[in-house]
Design a protein around this motif. Structure first.
Motif, mmCIF file in Angstrom:
data_model
loop_
_atom_site.group_PDB
_atom_site.id
_atom_site.type_symbol
_atom_site.label_atom_id
_atom_site.label_comp_id
_atom_site.label_asym_id
_atom_site.label_seq_id
_atom_site.Cartn_x
_atom_site.Cartn_y
_atom_site.Cartn_z
ATOM 1 N N ASN A 1 -15.612 -9.231 20.579
ATOM 2 C CA ASN A 1 -14.860 -8.782 18.739
ATOM 3 C C ASN A 1 -15.364 -9.278 17.632
ATOM 4 O OD1 ASN A 1 -15.230 -6.415 20.173
ATOM 5 N ND2 ASN A 1 -12.781 -6.814 20.705
ATOM 6 N N ALA A 2 -15.839 -10.729 17.718
ATOM 7 C CA ALA A 2 -15.495 -12.140 17.613
ATOM 8 C C ALA A 2 -17.082 -11.114 15.838
ATOM 9 C CB ALA A 2 -15.765 -13.677 17.480
ATOM 10 N N VAL A 3 -16.556 -11.128 14.844
ATOM 11 C CA VAL A 3 -18.134 -11.374 13.867
ATOM 12 C C VAL A 3 -17.369 -12.780 12.929
ATOM 13 C CG1 VAL A 3 -18.975 -10.285 11.246
ATOM 14 C CG2 VAL A 3 -17.424 -8.642 13.676
ATOM 15 N N THR A 4 -18.476 -12.408 12.841
ATOM 16 C CA THR A 4 -18.950 -13.886 11.422
ATOM 17 C C THR A 4 -19.655 -13.150 10.368
ATOM 18 O OG1 THR A 4 -19.624 -15.827 13.693
ATOM 19 C CG2 THR A 4 -19.791 -16.761 11.757
ATOM 20 N N ILE A 5 -18.745 -14.557 9.348
ATOM 21 C CA ILE A 5 -19.249 -14.393 8.030
ATOM 22 C C ILE A 5 -19.528 -15.284 7.092
ATOM 23 C CG2 ILE A 5 -17.906 -13.370 5.444
ATOM 24 C CD1 ILE A 5 -16.617 -11.796 7.555
ATOM 25 N N THR A 6 -20.681 -15.263 6.665
ATOM 26 C CA THR A 6 -21.369 -16.111 5.641
ATOM 27 C C THR A 6 -21.240 -15.817 4.301
ATOM 28 O OG1 THR A 6 -23.046 -16.055 6.731
ATOM 29 C CG2 THR A 6 -22.132 -17.688 7.894
ATOM 30 N N ARG A 7 -21.724 -16.771 3.524
ATOM 31 C CA ARG A 7 -21.916 -16.467 1.689
ATOM 32 C C ARG A 7 -22.468 -17.061 1.080
ATOM 33 N NH1 ARG A 7 -15.699 -15.371 2.039
ATOM 34 N NH2 ARG A 7 -16.030 -12.587 2.236
ATOM 35 N N SER A 8 -23.138 -17.521 0.445
ATOM 36 C CA SER A 8 -24.109 -18.419 -0.813
ATOM 37 C C SER A 8 -23.599 -17.793 -2.232
ATOM 38 C CB SER A 8 -25.687 -18.102 -0.711
ATOM 39 O OG SER A 8 -26.186 -19.154 -1.325
ATOM 40 N N MET A 9 -23.419 -17.985 -3.179
ATOM 41 C CA MET A 9 -23.161 -18.223 -4.581
ATOM 42 C C MET A 9 -23.963 -19.156 -5.174
ATOM 43 S SD MET A 9 -20.976 -15.528 -4.554
ATOM 44 C CE MET A 9 -20.195 -14.538 -3.527
ATOM 45 N N ARG A 10 -25.299 -18.554 -6.120
ATOM 46 C CA ARG A 10 -25.516 -19.018 -6.858
ATOM 47 C C ARG A 10 -26.084 -18.467 -8.407
ATOM 48 N NH1 ARG A 10 -28.448 -22.743 -3.297
ATOM 49 N NH2 ARG A 10 -30.244 -23.364 -5.345
ATOM 50 N N GLY A 11 -25.664 -19.740 -8.764
ATOM 51 C CA GLY A 11 -25.887 -19.640 -10.903
ATOM 52 C C GLY A 11 -24.783 -18.960 -11.836
ATOM 53 N N VAL A 12 -24.783 -17.683 -11.976
ATOM 54 C CA VAL A 12 -23.730 -17.116 -12.807
ATOM 55 C C VAL A 12 -22.182 -16.331 -11.636
ATOM 56 C CG1 VAL A 12 -24.677 -16.322 -15.073
ATOM 57 C CG2 VAL A 12 -24.679 -15.200 -13.010
ATOM 58 N N PHE A 13 -22.740 -16.150 -10.572
ATOM 59 C CA PHE A 13 -21.878 -15.617 -9.711
ATOM 60 C C PHE A 13 -21.372 -16.821 -9.164
ATOM 61 C CE2 PHE A 13 -25.273 -11.953 -9.260
ATOM 62 C CZ PHE A 13 -24.536 -11.461 -9.083
ATOM 63 N N LYS A 14 -21.302 -18.234 -9.034
ATOM 64 C CA LYS A 14 -21.417 -19.214 -8.301
ATOM 65 C C LYS A 14 -19.841 -20.261 -9.990
ATOM 66 C CE LYS A 14 -21.751 -23.703 -6.490
ATOM 67 N NZ LYS A 14 -22.370 -25.228 -5.879
ATOM 68 N N ASN A 15 -20.035 -19.424 -10.878
ATOM 69 C CA ASN A 15 -19.421 -20.406 -11.864
ATOM 70 C C ASN A 15 -18.074 -18.467 -12.840
ATOM 71 O OD1 ASN A 15 -20.761 -22.624 -11.858
ATOM 72 N ND2 ASN A 15 -22.621 -21.523 -12.969
ATOM 73 N N ASN A 16 -18.744 -17.430 -12.302
ATOM 74 C CA ASN A 16 -17.902 -16.558 -12.994
ATOM 75 C C ASN A 16 -17.358 -15.723 -12.062
ATOM 76 O OD1 ASN A 16 -17.717 -14.351 -14.220
ATOM 77 N ND2 ASN A 16 -19.449 -13.963 -15.852
ATOM 78 N N ALA A 17 -16.113 -15.703 -12.218
ATOM 79 C CA ALA A 17 -14.807 -15.600 -10.916
ATOM 80 C C ALA A 17 -15.163 -13.847 -11.368
ATOM 81 C CB ALA A 17 -13.493 -16.688 -11.632
ATOM 82 N N ILE A 18 -14.909 -13.000 -11.784
ATOM 83 C CA ILE A 18 -14.944 -11.814 -12.197
ATOM 84 C C ILE A 18 -16.311 -11.069 -11.486
ATOM 85 C CG2 ILE A 18 -15.351 -10.215 -13.772
ATOM 86 C CD1 ILE A 18 -13.589 -11.553 -15.865
ATOM 87 N N LEU A 19 -16.998 -11.913 -11.557
ATOM 88 C CA LEU A 19 -18.749 -10.998 -11.403
ATOM 89 C C LEU A 19 -19.007 -11.503 -9.646
ATOM 90 C CD1 LEU A 19 -21.908 -12.809 -13.160
ATOM 91 C CD2 LEU A 19 -21.338 -10.475 -12.646
ATOM 92 N N ARG A 20 -17.769 -12.750 -9.560
ATOM 93 C CA ARG A 20 -17.387 -13.170 -7.886
ATOM 94 C C ARG A 20 -16.494 -11.888 -6.957
ATOM 95 N NH1 ARG A 20 -17.457 -17.840 -8.451
ATOM 96 N NH2 ARG A 20 -14.915 -17.664 -8.348
ATOM 97 N N GLN A 21 -15.564 -11.547 -7.567
ATOM 98 C CA GLN A 21 -14.579 -10.540 -7.311
ATOM 99 C C GLN A 21 -15.149 -9.139 -7.100
ATOM 100 O OE1 GLN A 21 -10.642 -11.449 -9.230
ATOM 101 N NE2 GLN A 21 -10.657 -13.358 -8.926
ATOM 102 N N GLU A 22 -16.405 -9.149 -7.555
ATOM 103 C CA GLU A 22 -16.584 -7.602 -8.304
ATOM 104 C C GLU A 22 -17.633 -8.110 -7.003
ATOM 105 O OE1 GLU A 22 -17.744 -3.595 -9.216
ATOM 106 O OE2 GLU A 22 -16.164 -5.066 -10.031
ATOM 107 N N PHE A 23 -18.859 -8.555 -6.536
ATOM 108 C CA PHE A 23 -19.527 -8.571 -5.446
ATOM 109 C C PHE A 23 -19.258 -8.512 -3.824
ATOM 110 C CE2 PHE A 23 -21.248 -11.255 -2.229
ATOM 111 C CZ PHE A 23 -23.080 -10.540 -2.133
ATOM 112 N N LEU A 24 -17.423 -9.783 -3.575
ATOM 113 C CA LEU A 24 -16.699 -9.683 -2.776
ATOM 114 C C LEU A 24 -16.080 -7.846 -3.068
ATOM 115 C CD1 LEU A 24 -15.680 -13.186 -3.057
ATOM 116 C CD2 LEU A 24 -17.838 -12.453 -1.564
#
Length: 271
Positions: free
Chosen positions: A246-269
């Motif tokens: 049942n193990a699930v692996t989660i990986t992410r990659s953020m680039r550009g404004v997603f890396k620098n803008n916390a609001i956009l990143r939270q919206e994505f997640l």
């Protein structure tokens, strides 16, 4: 062809002063010879002109045909070369499968295994077909100029992912979410799925695959920012080793404004 009128005129003669009649047929004959000669000369000129045009046309066509034949020959040679390489790869995979079966003590000639090496070869060819594909060709210019809001991301969720772990060559599979903030260009939505497919149909690790998808989309779209999240189950972890099904692996990659803008990143997640 129009016949000169004098050909249809009756025979005539000249009446001289002394009352004798002089046949003028010879005059008619001379006129016939003159006309016939003119017609013959015109015909010869026409033939000569036609021959010249035909010869030039034939020469031009032969040149075009030669050029076309050269291009066709190059294409045939390339295709034959690719077919030859593909055949050799396939034959090697079939041999590998036969050796593998024999190595674990199986009889490759028993009914259930006779076609297994061929099936195995086809399966591996499909699961690693990304090596033979180009992302640029798959996108095929499907980028469109659009005056869209540069602050609002475009997101596609739950893109299916199937790949092979490069450590054990066992499958891992799951879902991928892709989001990007357009920079005056949008990409055809289906192309995002194709990019995921091409990069995942290779020997991979999930961490690198996630990063490659983000980098590729950023490069092609020149977006202000790209975010990729992947959730996957790994059979190398489920059916061997620690055997955590049942193990699930989660990986992410953020680039550009997603890396620098916390609001956009939270919206994505946010699910």
């Amino acid at each position: 062809m129009r016949v000169p009128e004098f050909f249809n005129t009756p025979l005539t003669c000249e009446i001289s002063m002394n009352g004798t009649c002089k046949n003028t047929d010879h005059l008619r004959e001379e006129r016939v010879e003159d006309v016939a000669g003119g017609l013959l000369k015109g015909h010869l000129d026409l033939v000569e002109s036609t021959d010249s045009t035909t010869e030039k046309s034939f020469s031009d066509n032969r040149s075009v045909s030669s050029s076309g034949s050269s291009n066709v020959q190059d294409t045939i040679t390339t295709n034959l070369g690719e077919s030859s390489d593909s055949f050799e790869r396939h034959k090697s995979l079939v041999n590998v499968a036969q050796v593998l079966l024999e190595s674990i003590g199986e009889d490759v000639n028993r009914e259930g295994l006779r076609k297994t090496p061929e099936r195995f070869a086809k399966a591996i060819e499909f699961l690693t077909s990304g090596y033979q594909q180009s992302v640029e060709e798959a996108v095929n210019g499907a980028l469109f100029e659009e005056d869209v809001d540069a602050q609002e991301p475009v997101t596609v969720r739950d893109i299916d992912v199937f790949s092979l772990c490069e450590h054990h060559m066992l499958p891992f599979f799951g879902k991928c979410t892709v989001s990007y903030v357009p920079n005056k260009k949008v990409i055809g939505l289906s192309k995002l799925g194709r990019i995921v497919d091409i990069l995942s149909r290779r020997l991979q690790v999930q961490e690198r695959l996630t990063k490659q998808i983000a980098e590729t989309i950023e490069k092609i779209t020149e977006a202000h920012g790209v975010a990729v999240e992947m959730e996957a189950r790994h059979l190398c972890m489920a059916c061997r080793g620690v055997q955590k099904n049942n193990a699930v692996t989660i990986t992410r990659s953020m680039r550009g404004v997603f890396k620098n803008n916390a609001i956009l990143r939270q919206e994505f997640l946010k699910k």
